[in-house]
Design a protein around this motif. Structure first.
Motif, PDB file in Angstrom:
ATOM      1  N   UNK A   1       0.809  -1.216   0.000  1.00 22.61           N
ATOM      2  CA  UNK A   1       0.000   0.000   0.000  1.00 22.61           C
ATOM      3  C   UNK A   1       0.838   1.260   0.000  1.00 22.61           C
ATOM      4  N   UNK A   2       1.732   1.443  -1.010  1.00 14.89           N
ATOM      5  CA  UNK A   2       2.513   2.677  -1.059  1.00 14.89           C
ATOM      6  C   UNK A   2       1.587   3.892  -1.141  1.00 14.89           C
ATOM      7  N   UNK A   3       1.752   4.812  -0.215  1.00 12.38           N
ATOM      8  CA  UNK A   3       0.820   5.933  -0.084  1.00 12.38           C
ATOM      9  C   UNK A   3       1.022   6.977  -1.177  1.00 12.38           C
ATOM     10  N   UNK A   4      -0.086   7.502  -1.671  1.00 12.22           N
ATOM     11  CA  UNK A   4      -0.069   8.573  -2.663  1.00 12.22           C
ATOM     12  C   UNK A   4      -1.291   9.451  -2.448  1.00 12.22           C
ATOM     13  N   UNK A   5      -1.260  10.636  -3.032  1.00 12.37           N
ATOM     14  CA  UNK A   5      -2.422  11.528  -3.005  1.00 12.37           C
ATOM     15  C   UNK A   5      -3.169  11.367  -4.328  1.00 12.37           C
TER      16      UNK A   5
ATOM     17  N   UNK B   1      -4.238   7.661   0.484  1.00 10.44           N
ATOM     18  CA  UNK B   1      -4.370   6.238   0.789  1.00 10.44           C
ATOM     19  C   UNK B   1      -3.248   5.457   0.107  1.00 10.44           C
ATOM     20  N   UNK B   2      -3.251   4.139   0.363  1.00 11.67           N
ATOM     21  CA  UNK B   2      -2.312   3.273  -0.323  1.00 11.67           C
ATOM     22  C   UNK B   2      -2.700   3.149  -1.787  1.00 11.67           C
ATOM     23  N   UNK B   3      -1.746   2.695  -2.604  1.00 15.27           N
ATOM     24  CA  UNK B   3      -1.978   2.599  -4.038  1.00 15.27           C
ATOM     25  C   UNK B   3      -3.167   1.738  -4.422  1.00 15.27           C
ATOM     26  N   UNK B   4      -3.547   0.804  -3.550  1.00 17.03           N
ATOM     27  CA  UNK B   4      -4.704  -0.046  -3.822  1.00 17.03           C
ATOM     28  C   UNK B   4      -6.003   0.752  -3.934  1.00 17.03           C
TER      29      UNK B   4
ATOM     30  N   UNK C   1      -9.212  12.420 -12.528  1.00 19.05           N
ATOM     31  CA  UNK C   1      -8.376  12.159 -11.366  1.00 19.05           C
ATOM     32  C   UNK C   1      -6.907  12.032 -11.762  1.00 19.05           C
ATOM     33  N   UNK C   2      -6.034  12.368 -10.815  1.00 21.91           N
ATOM     34  CA  UNK C   2      -4.599  12.206 -11.006  1.00 21.91           C
ATOM     35  C   UNK C   2      -3.962  11.764  -9.699  1.00 21.91           C
ATOM     36  N   UNK C   3      -2.657  11.606  -9.706  1.00 20.93           N
ATOM     37  CA  UNK C   3      -1.923  11.131  -8.534  1.00 20.93           C
ATOM     38  C   UNK C   3      -0.643  11.940  -8.361  1.00 20.93           C
ATOM     39  N   UNK C   4      -0.288  12.242  -7.115  1.00 17.97           N
ATOM     40  CA  UNK C   4       1.028  12.841  -6.848  1.00 17.97           C
ATOM     41  C   UNK C   4       1.564  12.315  -5.511  1.00 17.97           C
ATOM     42  N   UNK C   5       2.874  12.437  -5.279  1.00 20.55           N
ATOM     43  CA  UNK C   5       3.482  11.879  -4.062  1.00 20.55           C
ATOM     44  C   UNK C   5       2.937  12.534  -2.802  1.00 20.55           C
ATOM     45  N   UNK C   6       2.894  11.779  -1.712  1.00 20.75           N
ATOM     46  CA  UNK C   6       2.439  12.350  -0.452  1.00 20.75           C
ATOM     47  C   UNK C   6       3.413  13.437  -0.008  1.00 20.75           C
TER      48      UNK C   6
ATOM     49  N   UNK D   1      11.127  12.964   3.738  1.00 21.30           N
ATOM     50  CA  UNK D   1      10.742  11.739   3.042  1.00 21.30           C
ATOM     51  C   UNK D   1       9.322  11.840   2.499  1.00 21.30           C
ATOM     52  N   UNK D   2       9.066  11.181   1.388  1.00 22.84           N
ATOM     53  CA  UNK D   2       7.752  11.231   0.748  1.00 22.84           C
ATOM     54  C   UNK D   2       7.262   9.817   0.437  1.00 22.84           C
ATOM     55  N   UNK D   3       7.394   8.918   1.390  1.00 27.11           N
ATOM     56  CA  UNK D   3       6.995   7.530   1.154  1.00 27.11           C
ATOM     57  C   UNK D   3       6.489   6.899   2.446  1.00 27.11           C
ATOM     58  N   UNK D   4       5.411   6.150   2.345  1.00 22.87           N
ATOM     59  CA  UNK D   4       4.849   5.425   3.483  1.00 22.87           C
ATOM     60  C   UNK D   4       4.021   4.269   2.941  1.00 22.87           C
ATOM     61  N   UNK D   5       3.605   3.399   3.815  1.00 24.36           N
ATOM     62  CA  UNK D   5       2.761   2.279   3.412  1.00 24.36           C
ATOM     63  C   UNK D   5       1.577   2.152   4.359  1.00 24.36           C
ATOM     64  N   UNK D   6       0.428   1.796   3.800  1.00 29.55           N
ATOM     65  CA  UNK D   6      -0.727   1.450   4.619  1.00 29.55           C
ATOM     66  C   UNK D   6      -1.481   0.336   3.901  1.00 29.55           C
TER      67      UNK D   6
END
Length: 426
Positions: free
Chosen positions: A142-146, A261-264, A280-285, A293-298
């Motif tokens: 679940x790599x987190x993204x916005x 949320x996570x990538x899922x 819709x689009x996506x960008x790093x948290x 740091x700009x990475x997390x998992x859930x």
């Protein structure tokens, strides 16, 4: 159809699968799983059976809670009634291993070599391995993204590439709210979940427990800073209250500009809001600082082979195909949005392809790029206790029951210590 040993070796070499003794060409295996995860396991069966035609797989979708409850009950009964393979959430994995260390097979005895282990990021393996025992093989992560609404951001003149810190996120939220009537920047379940705190804390390398699982670290400065920032976003109106279903409704209704949320969660948005194709689009948290740091998992899960299985070799052949090959992992990503933990999957051509629903953005390339940067977060056997204590503490803190986040998390740490017997880290 049975193959002679020299043919098996050739096939294994072609597939990139383990040549350990635990490779079977026949047998019947049963799997307990849930929801789209179960659907994904069924999805890869056709291709799996092209390579292993005499291994028959029965995937049973029992539901998340039922799989967990039935697994604990079966383990308590010495493994009686367990299927060959069980889906396990990383979040709850150590509850099972700690209570029932002999209930599941050591995958290292079945062909899970060091080379195969190295195909997965450390953060996914942390909760699945105890000492020299590997209880489960990593599956989805679940790599987190916005996830964000392009049109709402554009109307407010907000470039998502300029949002590097959470302070930037707050300021962007103010602009979006001012130019998009009735639209909130993002949502969080303040009463029923710890999601935002866990994501921000993991990003900063902090969690409920130390990486070795021997002490409580929820009151560390990085965790304090994470909780402070969540409250700041709540107070600023950046975060509106919303549980799981309310978030889906808001995303579809167009009353929220972003979801963290996570990538899922990609599959959740795409399947529930099909009419918003291209918006819709996506960008790093963001991080606490622009250069942080700009990475997390859930979220995310794994597959384990029961100790009572009579077809461990066949079960391992399926595990290693479904989870250990780009072919299996990318098929699940395409079909149901399950984000691979397998690092090599990031090099598959599909990952770099533009995704129509997401405005032509190659979102999987962006999301999977964060996998190697995620810091492990330990659950331990006391994850449920700690999470319940934190959620009660969070509510009290937001309502003014503590003078500051440091005091709040100090109290939470003391409560967790009392409940678990673990020491609070110095």
């Amino acid at each position: 159809m049975r193959f002679k040993s020299f043919c098996v070796t050739a096939i294994v070499t072609i597939l990139g699968l383990s040549t350990a003794p635990a490779l079977a060409q026949s047998g019947n295996i049963t799997i307990w799983a849930w929801d789209v995860a179960a659907s994904s396991l069924k999805l890869v069966l056709e291709d799996f059976n092209k390579k292993f035609p005499d291994i028959k797989v029965d995937v049973q979708d029992l539901g998340n809670q039922q799989v967990f409850d039935k697994t604990l009950a079966a383990c308590a009964a010495g493994g009686a009634g367990l299927p060959d393979i069980v889906q396990v959430e990383n979040f709850e994995a150590e509850i099972i291993w700690n209570r029932f260390p002999d209930c599941f097979s050591n995958l290292k005895d079945l062909g899970y070599t060091a080379d195969i282990q190295a195909k997965f990021p450390e953060f996914k393996r942390t909760e699945l391995e105890v000492g020299d025992v590997a209880y489960a093989m990593p599956w989805d992560s679940g790599p987190v993204a916005v996830f964000y609404r392009r049109d709402f951001y554009e109307k407010a003149g907000v470039d998502p590439a300029s949002i590097k810190s959470w302070d930037d996120f707050i300021e962007a939220g103010k602009k979006i709210a001012a130019t998009n009537s009735g639209v909130s920047m993002a949502q969080a379940d303040f009463n029923g979940d710890s999601e935002w705190f866990r994501m921000l804390a993991n990003e900063q390398g902090c969690g409920y427990f130390s990486t070795d699982g021997q002490s409580i670290t929820i009151n560390r400065p990085a965790c304090v800073a994470a909780l402070e920032k969540v409250k700041e976003m709540k107070s600023a109106g950046t975060l509106a209250a919303g549980n799981w279903n309310e978030k889906i409704q808001s995303s579809t209704a167009g009353t929220v500009a972003s979801q963290l949320y996570g990538g899922w969660y990609e599959g959740t948005i795409r399947s529930n809001s099909p009419k918003l194709d291209g918006k819709w689009g996506v960008y790093p948290m963001p991080s606490l600082t622009a250069d942080g740091p700009h990475a997390a998992n859930i979220g995310g899960s794994a597959l384990a082979i029961s100790g009572t299985s009579e077809n461990k070799e066949a079960a391992w052949a399926y595990l290693n195909y479904a989870l250990g090959t780009n072919e299996g992992q990318v098929a699940m990503l395409k079909g149901y949005g399950l984000v691979p933990s397998l690092l090599s999957a990031a090099s598959d051509p599909f990952i770099s392809q533009p995704q129509p629903y997401w405005g032509g953005q190659a979102i999987w390339s962006d999301i999977l790029a964060t996998l190697p940067k995620i810091v492990p977060s330990r659950g331990t056997a006391f994850q449920g206790d700690a999470d319940n204590i934190f959620k009660a503490t969070q509510i009290k803190y937001f309502e003014g029951g503590y003078p500051d986040a440091k005091t709040a998390l100090g109290d939470a740490a003391a409560q967790i210590a009392s409940a678990t017997g673990l020491p609070v880290a110095e």
